[in-house]
Design a protein around this motif. Sequence first.
Motif, PDB file in Angstrom:
ATOM      1  N   GLU A   1       1.713   4.936  -0.758  1.00  0.00           N
ATOM      2  CA  GLU A   1       1.994   4.136   0.425  1.00  0.00           C
ATOM      3  C   GLU A   1       2.612   5.002   1.527  1.00  0.00           C
ATOM      4  OE1 GLU A   1       4.472   0.042   1.590  1.00  0.00           O
ATOM      5  OE2 GLU A   1       4.461   0.802  -0.470  1.00  0.00           O
TER       6      GLU A   1
ATOM      7  N   LYS B 202       1.943  -2.183  -5.193  1.00  0.00           N
ATOM      8  CA  LYS B 202       3.086  -2.005  -4.309  1.00  0.00           C
ATOM      9  C   LYS B 202       4.355  -2.031  -5.152  1.00  0.00           C
ATOM     10  CE  LYS B 202       3.265  -3.954  -0.254  1.00  0.00           C
ATOM     11  NZ  LYS B 202       3.010  -2.839   0.678  1.00  0.00           N
TER      12      LYS B 202
ATOM     13  N   LYS C  30      -1.031   1.006   2.687  1.00  0.00           N
ATOM     14  CA  LYS C  30       0.024   0.015   2.517  1.00  0.00           C
ATOM     15  C   LYS C  30       0.349  -0.208   1.045  1.00  0.00           C
ATOM     16  CE  LYS C  30      -1.047  -2.565   6.748  1.00  0.00           C
ATOM     17  NZ  LYS C  30      -2.202  -1.768   7.203  1.00  0.00           N
ATOM     18  N   GLU C  31      -0.278   0.590   0.168  1.00  0.00           N
ATOM     19  CA  GLU C  31      -0.076   0.450  -1.259  1.00  0.00           C
ATOM     20  C   GLU C  31      -0.336   1.791  -1.928  1.00  0.00           C
ATOM     21  OE1 GLU C  31      -2.863  -2.649  -1.849  1.00  0.00           O
ATOM     22  OE2 GLU C  31      -4.617  -1.333  -1.769  1.00  0.00           O
TER      23      GLU C  31
END
Length: 352
Positions: free
Chosen positions: A170, A189, A220-221
């Motif tokens: 991330e 996540k 985002k992960e």
Amino acid sequence: MKTILIIEDNEDIRENVAEILMLSDYKVIMAANGKEGIEAAQKNSPDLIICDIMMPGVDGYGVLHVLHKDPATQNIPFIFLTSKSERSDFRSAMEMGADDYITKPFAGNELLNAIESRLRKMDIMKKQLTPDLEGLNELMSTLNSKKTLDDLKKESNTNEYKKKQLIYKEGQNPHYLYYILKGKVKTFKTHEDGKDLVMDLYNEGDFFGFVPLLEATAYKENAESMEETELALIPRKDFEELINSSPVTAKKFIGMLAKNLMEKEKQLLGIAYNTLRKKVADALMSLQKKYHTNKKEPYLIDISRDDLATIAGTATESLIRTLSDFKSEGLIDIKTGKVIITNDKKLENLIR
């Protein structure tokens, strides 16, 4: 039989084009000016439109502008037909969204080749392509791309990852579209309390890591291999070349890759609201549906209890207790740490 709309104010040219098309087994609709052409397109939804540029009243640019604003006609292939051959006119037509540009005078085979090419592309856009290498190769081939994804895969770097090895994290900027040649990958996540939430699972033949490429954002992960895995790394510029080839292509490509968004939403809602037994049952069934390819043999769910717990959205200790309950109820069996679903129907009933 494909229907083609001809919008041309010169009667001789209009009739000549119509004759060529009818001899080639196309159904033809004719319009003598731009206004009639717009009405004919909206009424008949032809498979392709051939339109002159210089016409009294609404010219060809105006026709294209109106039809592209209408959702019912905006994806119809549009070919300009004009005597103007200056490069600036060609560029203007392409920038407005025209699919091709043919100058007068033209040979009949030139017109037919342009039509057949555009119709082939639309046919492939309407097909339900598989969201894997084969489906995307078919798409690129129809679009007359210089390379297929098979070529890109062969030319790209191939990396091997050990079990539980991080592929990207991330916050990093994306440089590749990933394609799984062998193995399994999860994206997840990590919460501030240290707990992981599995976002998605990927198998051999799947693409992943495409969302930040489409959004031009950072990851985002995190992505991690669940077992020994081999990936093809397709460079970002080749990915962008494909989706930028046309708005319709981009829409199709995105739709192919985002096929599992509704499943992901359902999974996350289940994690939030399901009981512990439902969460574990759902995780087991999801893994079996995702990875059980050889239906003649039982599928061995061979992942760590920690990974299985993160997929289910629960604590490892709670997962272990629930698996023990499922085993005593005859829903699953456990051999050398591997989970085998022995009663699919009852496990499915727990989820409902």
